[in-house]
Design a protein around this motif. Sequence first.
Motif, short mmCIF file in Angstrom:
data_model
loop_
_atom_site.label_atom_id
_atom_site.label_comp_id
_atom_site.label_asym_id
_atom_site.label_seq_id
_atom_site.Cartn_x
_atom_site.Cartn_y
_atom_site.Cartn_z
N UNK B 188 0.89 -1.16 0.00
CA UNK B 188 0.00 0.00 0.00
C UNK B 188 0.92 1.20 0.00
N UNK B 189 1.18 1.74 -1.19
CA UNK B 189 2.24 2.73 -1.32
C UNK B 189 1.82 4.09 -0.76
N UNK B 190 0.53 4.31 -0.60
CA UNK B 190 0.07 5.50 0.14
C UNK B 190 0.19 5.14 1.63
N UNK B 191 1.35 5.40 2.17
CA UNK B 191 1.71 4.77 3.44
C UNK B 191 0.84 5.23 4.60
N UNK B 192 0.23 6.42 4.47
CA UNK B 192 -0.60 6.90 5.58
C UNK B 192 -1.79 5.97 5.80
N UNK B 193 -2.17 5.24 4.74
CA UNK B 193 -3.29 4.30 4.88
C UNK B 193 -2.89 3.11 5.77
N UNK B 194 -1.63 2.74 5.68
CA UNK B 194 -1.16 1.68 6.59
C UNK B 194 -1.27 2.16 8.03
N UNK B 195 -0.77 3.39 8.25
CA UNK B 195 -0.79 3.92 9.62
C UNK B 195 -2.23 4.03 10.12
N UNK B 196 -3.13 4.46 9.24
CA UNK B 196 -4.53 4.56 9.64
C UNK B 196 -5.05 3.18 10.05
N UNK B 197 -4.59 2.16 9.36
CA UNK B 197 -4.99 0.79 9.70
C UNK B 197 -4.52 0.37 11.09
N UNK B 198 -3.45 0.98 11.55
CA UNK B 198 -2.96 0.70 12.90
C UNK B 198 -3.68 1.52 13.96
N UNK B 199 -4.51 2.46 13.50
CA UNK B 199 -5.24 3.29 14.46
C UNK B 199 -4.67 4.68 14.63
N UNK B 200 -3.73 5.05 13.74
CA UNK B 200 -3.17 6.40 13.79
C UNK B 200 -4.13 7.43 13.24
N UNK B 201 -4.07 8.64 13.76
CA UNK B 201 -4.56 9.81 13.03
C UNK B 201 -3.56 9.98 11.88
N UNK B 202 -4.01 9.83 10.66
CA UNK B 202 -3.06 9.76 9.55
C UNK B 202 -3.51 10.62 8.39
N UNK B 203 -2.56 11.25 7.72
CA UNK B 203 -2.91 12.15 6.61
C UNK B 203 -1.76 12.22 5.62
N UNK B 204 -2.10 12.72 4.42
CA UNK B 204 -1.09 12.97 3.41
C UNK B 204 -1.07 14.47 3.13
N UNK B 205 0.14 15.03 3.04
CA UNK B 205 0.23 16.46 2.72
C UNK B 205 1.23 16.66 1.59
N UNK B 206 1.18 17.84 0.99
CA UNK B 206 2.15 18.22 -0.04
C UNK B 206 3.46 18.57 0.66
N UNK B 207 4.42 17.68 0.56
CA UNK B 207 5.67 17.85 1.29
C UNK B 207 6.58 18.92 0.72
N UNK B 208 6.26 19.45 -0.44
CA UNK B 208 7.06 20.54 -1.00
C UNK B 208 6.46 21.90 -0.67
N UNK B 209 5.37 21.87 0.06
CA UNK B 209 4.72 23.11 0.50
C UNK B 209 5.03 23.28 1.99
N UNK B 210 5.98 24.15 2.27
CA UNK B 210 6.47 24.27 3.65
C UNK B 210 5.36 24.64 4.62
N UNK B 211 4.42 25.44 4.16
CA UNK B 211 3.34 25.84 5.07
C UNK B 211 2.42 24.66 5.38
N UNK B 212 2.19 23.82 4.40
CA UNK B 212 1.34 22.64 4.63
C UNK B 212 1.99 21.70 5.64
N UNK B 213 3.30 21.50 5.49
CA UNK B 213 4.00 20.61 6.42
C UNK B 213 3.99 21.22 7.82
N UNK B 214 4.30 22.50 7.88
CA UNK B 214 4.33 23.20 9.17
C UNK B 214 2.98 23.05 9.89
N UNK B 215 1.91 23.34 9.16
CA UNK B 215 0.59 23.30 9.80
C UNK B 215 0.24 21.90 10.28
N UNK B 216 0.57 20.90 9.47
CA UNK B 216 0.24 19.53 9.85
C UNK B 216 1.01 19.12 11.12
#
Lengths: 323, 318
Positions: B188-216
Amino acid sequence: MSNITYAQALNEALREEMKVDSRVFLMGEDIGHHGGIFRVTKDLIDEFGADRVRDTPISESSFVGVGIGAAMVGLRPVVELLFMDFALVAADQIVNQAAKLRYMSGGTVSIPMVVRAQQGGGRGNGAQHSQSFETWLAQIPGLIIVAPSTPADAKGLLKSSIRAGNPVIFIEHKLLYNIKGDVPEGDYSIPIGKAEIKRDGRDITIVSYSRTLLFALEAAKTLAQKGIEAEVIDLRTIEPLDMNTILESVKGTGRLLVVHEAHSNCGLGAEIIARVYEQAPDTLIMPPRRLGAKHVPIPVAESLEDAVLPQPADIVNAVEAMF
Amino acid sequence: MPLTPERLQDAYRQMLIIRKFEETIRSLYQQGKIRGSFHPCVGQEATAVGGCWALRKDDYLTCTYRGHGQAIAKGLNLQAAMAEMLGKETGCSKGKGGSMHFTDPSVGLLGANAIVAGGVPHAAGAALASQLQKKDNVAIAYFGEGAVNQGVFLESLNLAVIWKLPLILVCENNLYSEMSPSHETTSVVETYKRAAGFGFEAMQVDGNDIEAVYNAVEQAAARARAGGGPTYIEAMTYRLWGHMMGDPEIYRTKEEVAKAKENEPIVRCGKRLIELGCTDADLSRLDGEAEAIIAAALQFAESSSAPQPADAFTDVFI
């Protein structure tokens, strides 16, 4: 003095250290209400709570790693592996991480963590639950390795290990837990890196530790009846090795036998003999010998296991062959 | 603290410092002045600065051998970092750790790690220590998507959830696990879905957008500090250089890399600053400041001494 078992002595050490140092906490499989399969952590959860006597999932690699992280930020984790064999599941965390992080960081972090595990055979637990790993762990710079043989040493060395400030592999033996012995009450410790002469003798030096130390003492009694007085040294610490005590003894006896349950091949016996030849080449009047497990996996049937692991009679025979 | 326009300028300069640090290392490497390997994070600076700047100095960080950016963003002294690259006694690990093991606990940096996923449980352990001592520090672990198939990584996901650890896991998904496309190696290459399966609060963000990473990361930290447990953030990004020096990069085309450059984080942050009212002259001033800081670090490192041979035998139990 109180006369208690090896397991009770370890339990006392944990309780006393947890009482005086709030940084000490325990992690491992079934160590909480179950008290550990060998009862070493019995009742500690009642006194210290489930946060500090923490049951883990069956995932050695992560909980040893968690111990490392907690140690790096100032806690003193004591991590229990159910069987030493499972150290291989956590090998990366023990060998690549715990042993090296202090060095690789130029001394800016340290890992004051103890990993406790019982090892060894004699109980028919089979090849994946009976191994002895001190030999290859001693190959890794950065690990302290201790292996007490008596209740008093077990308590004193566990306290020293928790206070050591560096990663310690604390080796117990599954057939020592119910052995009783006199243990001083209250706070005392046994220094790491110091062997002890458990029996004086003038004719031969027998070096051993952990369960085979008891075999060596038993063999020494038999040998005494045959007129051979063996000096029996209990290493207590495998790394760092107390060569001074060994060399002093060998200077007096001129003969050396090293006995351990770990496989003989490339083992501690070979290491000690090599060091004696390097450091005191003229002291030995007879070629030294070593006794360890024979080079096969540890079998289950008693007749087979006894043939593979060194027995008291093997020690007697090996010594007699040197006279 | 929000990433105000003023702070975003500082963050832009911080990304430039990381970029120039690695450009300098590449040059030193080509001159044969650096021993061992060097795994650049060029193109991934926004995940480093966005994530680390959303945290406090006393929060804990573990990262990987591609972690120069995170280490610097967390506060590792640049001169000590450069000196470590050159194997000098003034290096952050006195020349004993090198490129893959930057460590400085005084800024919360518990260590970069050369074993894939090896540092993830250490961050979990620091988070556990914080929880046990009733402190409000959080721990963040950075790793690539190549780490998500390691046993210790999956074990750590489980522990983080069952113990509700104040832990933030940041997956820098740069599409390649070393030299293999991750969609070929990962179920499952969208790895946040794996984490969600473990019970994590999980999300995907645009990692080249510094503000998006910061906010997350800021939100994840607030949640962790409040006892809300761990968060998994998959930051989609792209490694513009090879896995390491000498990587022939046969697994991707030059066109793909060229296209990725259009979306790289420093250029994007520059555009964003212009939108916010900065001028080209402002950006070039920030660039000049970064250049001067790197030049000073290099000068310090090159003028430092090599460790003495006897130093090989300290900082370990012997």
